[in-house]
Design an enzyme around this catalytic site. Sequence first.
Site, PDB file in Angstrom:
ATOM      1  N   CYS A 144     -76.273   6.478  79.856  1.00 11.31           N
ATOM      2  CA  CYS A 144     -77.300   7.467  80.161  1.00 11.31           C
ATOM      3  C   CYS A 144     -77.704   7.277  81.619  1.00 11.31           C
ATOM      4  CB  CYS A 144     -78.524   7.245  79.288  1.00 11.31           C
ATOM      5  SG  CYS A 144     -78.131   7.186  77.539  1.00 11.31           S
ATOM      6  N   ARG A 200     -74.377  11.925  83.860  1.00 10.50           N
ATOM      7  CA  ARG A 200     -74.263  10.717  83.023  1.00 10.50           C
ATOM      8  C   ARG A 200     -74.697  10.970  81.577  1.00 10.50           C
ATOM      9  NH1 ARG A 200     -73.942   5.583  85.660  1.00 10.50           N
ATOM     10  NH2 ARG A 200     -74.780   4.672  83.773  1.00 10.50           N
ATOM     11  N   TRP A 218     -77.361  10.416  76.855  1.00 12.46           N
ATOM     12  CA  TRP A 218     -76.090  10.699  76.163  1.00 12.46           C
ATOM     13  C   TRP A 218     -76.205   9.893  74.884  1.00 12.46           C
ATOM     14  CZ3 TRP A 218     -72.118  13.952  76.653  1.00 12.46           C
ATOM     15  CH2 TRP A 218     -70.944  13.679  75.972  1.00 12.46           C
ATOM     16  N   ASN A 253     -80.583   2.292  78.805  1.00 14.00           N
ATOM     17  CA  ASN A 253     -79.182   2.713  78.868  1.00 14.00           C
ATOM     18  C   ASN A 253     -78.379   1.624  78.177  1.00 14.00           C
ATOM     19  OD1 ASN A 253     -76.681   3.647  79.674  1.00 14.00           O
ATOM     20  ND2 ASN A 253     -76.875   2.924  81.786  1.00 14.00           N
ATOM     21  N   GLY A 254     -77.456   1.984  77.290  1.00 15.25           N
ATOM     22  CA  GLY A 254     -76.666   0.964  76.597  1.00 15.25           C
ATOM     23  C   GLY A 254     -77.022   0.915  75.126  1.00 15.25           C
ATOM     24  N   GLU A 303     -48.739  10.791  75.202  1.00 21.31           N
ATOM     25  CA  GLU A 303     -49.975  10.917  75.963  1.00 21.31           C
ATOM     26  C   GLU A 303     -49.691  10.822  77.464  1.00 21.31           C
ATOM     27  OE1 GLU A 303     -52.719  12.039  75.631  1.00 21.31           O
ATOM     28  OE2 GLU A 303     -54.031  11.142  77.117  1.00 21.31           O
ATOM     29  N   LYS A 307     -50.646  13.707  80.243  1.00 24.24           N
ATOM     30  CA  LYS A 307     -51.512  13.449  81.409  1.00 24.24           C
ATOM     31  C   LYS A 307     -50.816  13.929  82.676  1.00 24.24           C
ATOM     32  CE  LYS A 307     -54.580  12.895  80.131  1.00 24.24           C
ATOM     33  NZ  LYS A 307     -55.212  12.691  78.861  1.00 24.24           N
ATOM     34  N   GLU A 334     -50.602  17.840  82.857  1.00 22.06           N
ATOM     35  CA  GLU A 334     -51.824  18.639  82.983  1.00 22.06           C
ATOM     36  C   GLU A 334     -52.499  18.539  84.345  1.00 22.06           C
ATOM     37  OE1 GLU A 334     -54.576  15.663  80.249  1.00 22.06           O
ATOM     38  OE2 GLU A 334     -55.226  17.708  80.496  1.00 22.06           O
ATOM     39  N   HIS A 384     -29.191  12.006  70.986  1.00 21.89           N
ATOM     40  CA  HIS A 384     -28.984  13.178  70.130  1.00 21.89           C
ATOM     41  C   HIS A 384     -29.198  14.472  70.911  1.00 21.89           C
ATOM     42  CE1 HIS A 384     -28.457  10.623  66.660  1.00 21.89           C
ATOM     43  NE2 HIS A 384     -29.507   9.934  67.066  1.00 21.89           N
ATOM     44  N   LYS A 407     -62.619  21.661  79.679  1.00 17.52           N
ATOM     45  CA  LYS A 407     -62.912  20.357  79.072  1.00 17.52           C
ATOM     46  C   LYS A 407     -63.104  20.482  77.568  1.00 17.52           C
ATOM     47  CE  LYS A 407     -63.755  15.979  79.055  1.00 17.52           C
ATOM     48  NZ  LYS A 407     -62.524  15.167  79.037  1.00 17.52           N
TER      49      LYS A 407
HETATM   50  C1  F6R Z   1     -56.062  16.248  77.635  1.00 14.74           C
HETATM   51  C2  F6R Z   1     -57.229  16.627  76.891  1.00 14.74           C
HETATM   52  C3  F6R Z   1     -57.083  17.571  75.761  1.00 14.74           C
HETATM   53  C4  F6R Z   1     -58.086  17.254  74.656  1.00 14.74           C
HETATM   54  C5  F6R Z   1     -58.044  18.324  73.569  1.00 14.74           C
HETATM   55  C6  F6R Z   1     -58.965  18.007  72.419  1.00 14.74           C
HETATM   56  O1  F6R Z   1     -56.364  15.316  78.624  1.00 14.74           O
HETATM   57  O2  F6R Z   1     -58.322  16.208  77.186  1.00 14.74           O
HETATM   58  O3  F6R Z   1     -55.781  17.570  75.265  1.00 14.74           O
HETATM   59  O4  F6R Z   1     -57.775  16.016  74.106  1.00 14.74           O
HETATM   60  O5  F6R Z   1     -58.406  19.567  74.120  1.00 14.74           O
HETATM   61  O6  F6R Z   1     -60.274  17.882  72.845  1.00 14.74           O
HETATM   62  P1  F6R Z   1     -61.336  17.125  71.992  1.00 14.74           P
HETATM   63  O7  F6R Z   1     -60.950  15.687  71.931  1.00 14.74           O
HETATM   64  O8  F6R Z   1     -62.630  17.349  72.692  1.00 14.74           O
HETATM   65  O9  F6R Z   1     -61.293  17.733  70.620  1.00 14.74           O
END
Ligand code: F6R
Length: 603
Positions: free
Chosen positions: A2, A28, A74, A100-101, A477, A481, A484, A500, A598
């Site tokens: 937070c 934060r 948060w 915070n924590g 993963e 990364k 994207e 294959h 996001k």
């Molecule tokens: C990639 C990424 C996305 C999310 C996906 C699900 O870096 O962030 O692939 O993982 O959109 O999002 P959440 O976890 O918020 O359901």
Amino acid sequence: MCGIVGFVGQEAGALPFIFDGLKRLEYRGYDSAGIALALPEGIVLRKSKGKITLLQEVLGSLPPGPCGIGHTRWATHGRPTDQNAHPHTDCHGEIATVHNGIIENFQELRDELMADGHQFSSDTDTEVIPHLLEAYGGNQDLVLAVRRAEERLKGAYAFLAVSSHEPDKVVAVRRTSPLLIGLGQGENYLASDFSAFLAATRRAVVLENGDLAVVTPTSYTVMDSEGHSVTRPEIEVDWDIAQAERGGYQHFMLKEIMEQPEAWSDCLLGRLDGDRVVVEELGLSREEWAAVSRIQIVAAGTAYHAGLIGKALIERLARITVTVDVASEFRYQDPLVEPGTLVIAISQSGETADTLACVRMAREMGRKTYAITNTVGSTLARESDDVVYTHAGPEIAVASTKAYTTQILVLSLIALALAEIRGMPRPDIVRGLREVPALGATVLSRMDPVKAFAQKLAQNRDVFYVGRGMDWALCMEGQLKLKEISYIHAEAYAAGELKHGTLALIEEGTPVVAVITETAIVDKTLSNVLEVKARGGEVWGIVAGQLPKNIPIDHRIDLPLAHPLTSLVLAAVPLQLLAYWAAVFRGEDVDQPRNLAKSVTVE
Ligand code: F6R
């Protein structure tokens, strides 16, 4: 994670300073906020659920005051509501705190304080602090009470306390969570990070772990955990405000990668006891876990990749069948979810439309639903039968990093709890998990070769990632990364699948990332690596520390020695940094990649 702000100075200074500081710290945490001013006639408190702008609406005619504290939250314990927003006060409204924590032993303290007649008005762990201060005579001697309260509190945290009987000081404690003193002219400030006070001063003191500071308008004193007065160096900060919000890093993504050791320890906090997992901290009772006969995981993107690792961990350790599906597929496939199945939905935001739809479907089928999320009060947390939080703190960069690794940690805890309940305890892995935050710091200190590799990789059009078992899941993963944020085409393959079909794409100089933490099948992975090398591929290995030095790869990124089942969390770090640096070398907008959001709240 937070944001906290404190001010002590001249008449009328506190309110505008704290409000401005909270706005700067909003990144934060932004589910609720509040301000308390310490006035001789008592603590004046205003707080509100939601963003700081909503707090402004309830500030009304608050007297500006010379001393106060503020908080932007948060949530960790307790949903984001007006009551749960900080600051919290004692029974008589004479002492206020922001925090915070996590206070690990809050339930025990709360029970004790309630038995002594203290009245609680929130569900937070924080509220035990003002009540403890009251119990220890904080309305007479705040510093002494803070010292005594500190001896009772367990966890990783930082807090500020003010008293209406001593409205000329803020008392601050740092145990792991960051805390700084900003040094002004005739006034001083406290904050969880620089951005809160950079508009007022660039001179600061960074408190160390275990420090207690007493800050007045014209002075500050710091005591270490033994109560000895200590001197902490004053520093001059040359960051601009935007840089300060990112902790001095160029991007939020890098900041979030670097803060993983802290996020991991927050995630594990209170959930390990000796060689055992504290089952009660995972949202279901022992009996409920024991009744689980199958598990169905649903998630999207990165969270889906964490689910793949969860499947392997739960099946290997607890011998329960786990299926993992991409949420957008699952919901339209007329899925078969047998009775006795626990449906686990994983989501950082807790707002992903497809994942939520799966949970609603599962509930309609009468199945028990369980959420793993980073966001307290999210729709997923509210609509699932049970929930466990990853405690990674807010993730701002679109590319998920610390949320992903904390999802893996939570899934490891679930696998270990189920294994123990089913009579197959794994104390060796619990011990391994305990070491993960410290090992994370080691990994982060050895990442120069990854940057060099990324510089080379940035020139390529295609990259392949190969691994077996959980390493394959990590590769999925890793490639996501890279795609994207750098827009380089990348694909992950189960190493044994190469021959294959995909091997046809390997030519002289094709970069191939091999993740090798599955030490039990290392020979199998290495034979696939040799197939790649024979076609001219250039292999970069992310390798578990215990593997011999002479394995046949071109470039080696060594992980520190760790339990094989915990190395995978560590291996995520170089994969994240590889993508990060590749994007930086290509000049891309790392934190806000094109076409992506996001939180994907629409189908
Ligand atoms: C990639 C990424 C996305 C999310 C996906 C699900 O870096 O962030 O692939 O993982 O959109 O999002 P959440 O976890 O918020 O359901």
